[in-house]
Write an enzyme that holds these catalytic residues in place. Structure first.
Site, PDB file in Angstrom:
ATOM      1  N   ASP A 277       0.766  -1.363  -0.111  1.00  0.00           N
ATOM      2  CA  ASP A 277      -0.139  -0.041   0.032  1.00  0.00           C
ATOM      3  C   ASP A 277       0.944   1.190   0.151  1.00  0.00           C
ATOM      4  O   ASP A 277       2.131   1.094   0.109  1.00  0.00           O
ATOM      5  CB  ASP A 277      -0.933  -0.067   1.108  1.00  0.00           C
ATOM      6  CG  ASP A 277      -2.035   1.046   0.917  1.00  0.00           C
ATOM      7  OD1 ASP A 277      -2.237   1.649   0.029  1.00  0.00           O
ATOM      8  OD2 ASP A 277      -3.221   0.764   1.677  1.00  0.00           O
TER       9      ASP A 277
HETATM   10  C1  NOJ Z   1      -4.053   4.115   0.188  1.00  0.00           C
HETATM   11  C2  NOJ Z   1      -5.303   3.105   0.181  1.00  0.00           C
HETATM   12  O1  NOJ Z   1      -4.945   2.399   1.385  1.00  0.00           O
HETATM   13  C3  NOJ Z   1      -5.179   1.917  -0.779  1.00  0.00           C
HETATM   14  O2  NOJ Z   1      -6.304   1.377  -0.800  1.00  0.00           O
HETATM   15  C4  NOJ Z   1      -5.248   2.726  -2.318  1.00  0.00           C
HETATM   16  O3  NOJ Z   1      -5.400   1.689  -3.253  1.00  0.00           O
HETATM   17  C5  NOJ Z   1      -3.834   3.462  -2.268  1.00  0.00           C
HETATM   18  N1  NOJ Z   1      -3.697   4.370  -1.391  1.00  0.00           N
HETATM   19  C6  NOJ Z   1      -3.818   4.016  -3.822  1.00  0.00           C
HETATM   20  O4  NOJ Z   1      -4.239   5.145  -3.878  1.00  0.00           O
END
Ligand code: NOJ
Length: 732
Positions: A277
């Site tokens: 993430d």
């Molecule tokens: C953080 C989020 O937790 C995740 O779900 C998302 O896909 C990413 N950012 C990218 O935007």
């Protein structure tokens, strides 16, 4: 890495598998260490539109083969330009993966995922994602960071709007459907995108519902509650997974070897790619499990995570780690092979520009049939929470007044995580009602978003309602207080919306509430103040027409809650599949039983709850046998009759209780569900098949198995409304 096992491999034509694998092997042979590491580096494109220097730095990194994938690119030309740099300027011309958060539609925004789960119709979600993929792929994306398959039983957590609620069974059904929807028939088709099941694992269990917080779940809860939708996604052939931000057993998920290498890539033999993430590799430093960027990169790659989203620890540190023997070349090659393989599956080597097609984009976005599907999805997701005195449906001839700023807000009709959705494309409740009734509807905002009121705003609303036959008040949450980084400690209506509703309820005009929300809310006072509540969540681009059709009875609501509504926030976390205690609440003669002294144990609206404009009666729950051996199946059938006056759709819910196990088993847990459409007076037999594997759990021997013994099978309208129970046995 096997592409022939029918999981990820099902998304590629037979003839192409060997070709992809040999192309990947030949590329790997030609790649330098730096080029390999570049494939594991994911960069965010908003820097291109940031300062000039940042843009130029990203462009040269792509041209130098230091970037394998992108996220956050919106503009089609930017995406094409960067792809061109990768293909035409980098030494080996390896195209980029271009990812984006397509969470509930691209431009045609569907109801939020939690709402879609309220339909209990996975086909609906599959269709929604097919459309989302068609639009996203026409706009240059080949990868979506969805579906989010985190199970959660804590509505304080803002991200529950992205998931399918509290049940691993319902969650798994929606996870599989979404993966199929995104990935279609063949990943190299120009209208399919690689899906990404996230966040691995147990992010839905953040303590206190507080975003990015610690997770502390037992191995049993992990196995039984949090992992099943991920395993279902892998079985459905999902091409990628994303690490969670949280720790599990105090080890950050990105660097959690037994979770990633052990469970995902070991036990489940996952052959796709695992992306971090946002900066979660680097955040091991903040978690206090890595001293520096180098150790963070080492731990993540060693654990089996593959792509570094945005923290750049891999691009900076991995070459050194490999040169010095701290990470094996074998592990590096495995990660790179996974990245190249999904690029091959997507057909990017044959035509890296297949996802950029201005004409297709023009045709796809907000196409009539896409809007139509979004409207049907919205209708199916609505849950009639209560309807005392059959207050709904409304008579179209009645004088209706509309109150509530949410009724007039395009942005909140769409909901959170709808980046490419434009508020002006959304049909609001106000517009939907006026167009359905073909006349102006008296309207008063009543509060300022998210919920501030003044004496004057309440007075104006009361005045608008007073002359009407019925007042429809739209209350709830704005999109901005739901989603990522939007945890709430108080899950009542925000601001002073309550004051408005109570003032309306004091008028002589009957009041019907339409609830817009991204999470279950603690609104027992609302249930007492108004006779009818229709939960429409954040319903998406066609929300307004769907609300109008439902309020006036053209559509009969059939949604059921995928997550319990607590009666007060102090009950949280709560879910239908609670364990018994040694002091059952029913044993009233002693005061020492499980419960609160100031609140009930039961939710306000239970999991599975949802009313209709008609009614359904269940009779004759019959079992084909009362005992099965391992490997045998049992068929259970219930007769469902529409006992009301209009046609409707019912969700028949089957729950099970394992009476005695090596671990304490839930008092009831969802086992299976079926939907059935019936005309008034019509009856149908609804069967389900039960296998011993459906009864399995994480036993005291730490294995996934069904234990012989007795089971209660229940059929009901909701977790708290069981109609019949029958007992059967699983034999030794
Ligand atoms: C953080 C989020 O937790 C995740 O779900 C998302 O896909 C990413 N950012 C990218 O935007």
């Amino acid at each position: 890495m096997p592409l022939s096992d029918g999981r990820l491999g099902q998304y590629v034509a037979d003839g192409r598998r060997a070709e992809i694998q040999s192309r990947v092997s030949s590329l790997l042979e030609q790649m330098t260490l730096e080029e390999k590491v570049g494939q594991l580096n994911q960069r965010s494109v908003h820097f291109v539109t940031g300062t000039e220097d940042e843009g130029a730095a990203l462009e040269s990194a792509v041209a130098d083969g230091e970037v394998g994938s992108l996220l956050n690119a919106t503009d089609l030309e930017t995406k094409r330009h960067l792809q061109q740099l990768a293909v035409e300027e980098s030494r080996l011309g390896i195209p980029l993966l271009i990812g984006f958060d397509v969470i509930h539609g691209y431009e045609t925004i569907f109801p939020i995922p939690l709402a879609q789960a309220a339909s209990w119709n996975p086909d609906l979600a599959e269709r929604a994602e097919r459309i989302a993929a068609t639009e996203a792929a026409a706009a240059g994306h080949n990868w979506t960071f969805a579906p989010m398959v985190d199970v959660s039983r804590d509505p304080r957590w803002g991200r529950v709007m992205e998931g399918a609620g509290e049940s691993p069974v319902l969650g798994s059904a929606f996870a599989e459907a979404r993966v199929r929807g995104f990935q279609g028939e063949d990943l190299s088709d120009p209208d399919t995108v690689l899906a990404c099941a996230k966040h691995f694992a147990a992010y839905g269990a953040v303590e206190g519902g507080r975003e990015y917080n610690t997770v502390n779940v037992s191995e049993t809860a992990l196995r039984e509650r949090h992992l099943p939708p991920f395993e279902a996604s892998v079985q459905a052939g999902v091409g990628s997974l994303m690490n969670a931000f949280n720790v599990h057993e105090r080890i950050p998920a990105s660097g959690h070897e037994s979770l990633v290498d052990g469970v995902l890539k070991g036990d489940w033999d996952f052959s796709g790619v695992l992306v971090s993430d946002w900066a979660s590799f680097r955040e091991q430093i903040q978690h206090g499990t890595a001293t520096d960027r180098r150790e963070a990169a080492r731990k993540a790659i060693e654990a089996g995570s593959d792509i570094d989203m945005a923290s750049e620890v891999v691009i900076d540190e991995l070459p050194g780690l490999v040169r010095e023997g701290d990470i094996s070349e074998e592990r590096l090659d495995d990660a790179v092979r996974r990245v190249l393989t999904v690029k091959g599956l997507l057909g990017l080597f044959e035509d890296p520009y297949r996802y950029f097609d201005a004409e297709r984009r023009e045709e796809a976005m907000l196409a009539d049939e896409h809007r139509e599907a979004a409207r049907e999805a919205a209708c199916e997701s609505f849950v009639l929470l209560q309807n005392e005195g059959d207050r709904l449906p409304l008579d179209p001839e009645a004088d209706v007044a509309l109150v509530g700023a949410l009724a007039d807000s395009g942005e909140d009709t769409l909901g959170a995580w709808s980046f490419e959705g434009r508020p002006e494309d959304a049909i609001t409740v106000r517009e939907g009602l006026e167009s359905f009734l073909d006349r102006a509807v008296p309207f008063a905002p009543g509060y300022e978003l998210p919920g501030e009121v003044t004496e004057a705003s309440i007075e104006a609303a009361v005045e608008t309602a007073t002359d009407a036959d019925v007042a429809v008040t739209v209350v709830g949450e704005t999109a901005a207080i739901t989603g990522e980084a939007a945890s709430r400690a108080d899950i009542d209506l925000p601001g002073h919306q309550r004051r408005l509703v109570e003032a309306l309820a004091e008028t002589d005009t009957p009041v019907v509430a339409v609830l817009m929300n991204g999470r279950p809310l603690a609104i027992d006072w609302l249930a007492e103040s108004v006779p009818a509540i229709l939960d429409v969540w954040h319903p998406g681009v066609e929300g307004g027409p769907a609300v109008a059709e439902t309020l006036f009875g053209e559509h009969v609501p059939a949604g059921h809650l995928p997550m319990s509504f607590p009666s007060s926030v102090g009950q949280v976390p709560l879910a239908h599949d609670r364990l018994p205690t040694g002091r059952p609440a029913e044993d009233a003669e002693s005061g020492y039983t499980t419960g609160y002294i100031d609140a009930p144990n039961e939710p306000l609206f239970a999991f599975g709850h949802g009313q209709s404009y008609t009614g359904f009666a269940y009779t004759d729950l019959t079992l084909s046998t009362d005992a099965i051996d391992a490997g045998e199946t049992l068929e259970a059938t219930v007769t469902v009759e529409n006992v009301g006056d209009v046609a409707g759709r019912d969700v028949v819910q089957f729950y099970v209780r394992d009476l005695v196990g090596s671990r304490s088993r839930p008092e009831k847990e969802l086992l299976d569900f079926e939907t059935v459409e019936l005309a008034p007076g019509e009856r149908a037999d609804v069967p389900i098949t039960i296998e011993d594997t459906d009864l399995a759990f994480w036993t005291a021997d730490r294995e996934w198995a069904a234990e012989p013994g007795e089971f209660d099978l229940m059929v009901g309208h909701a977790a708290d409304d069981i109609a019949h129970t029958e007992r059967f046995a699983l034999l030794e």
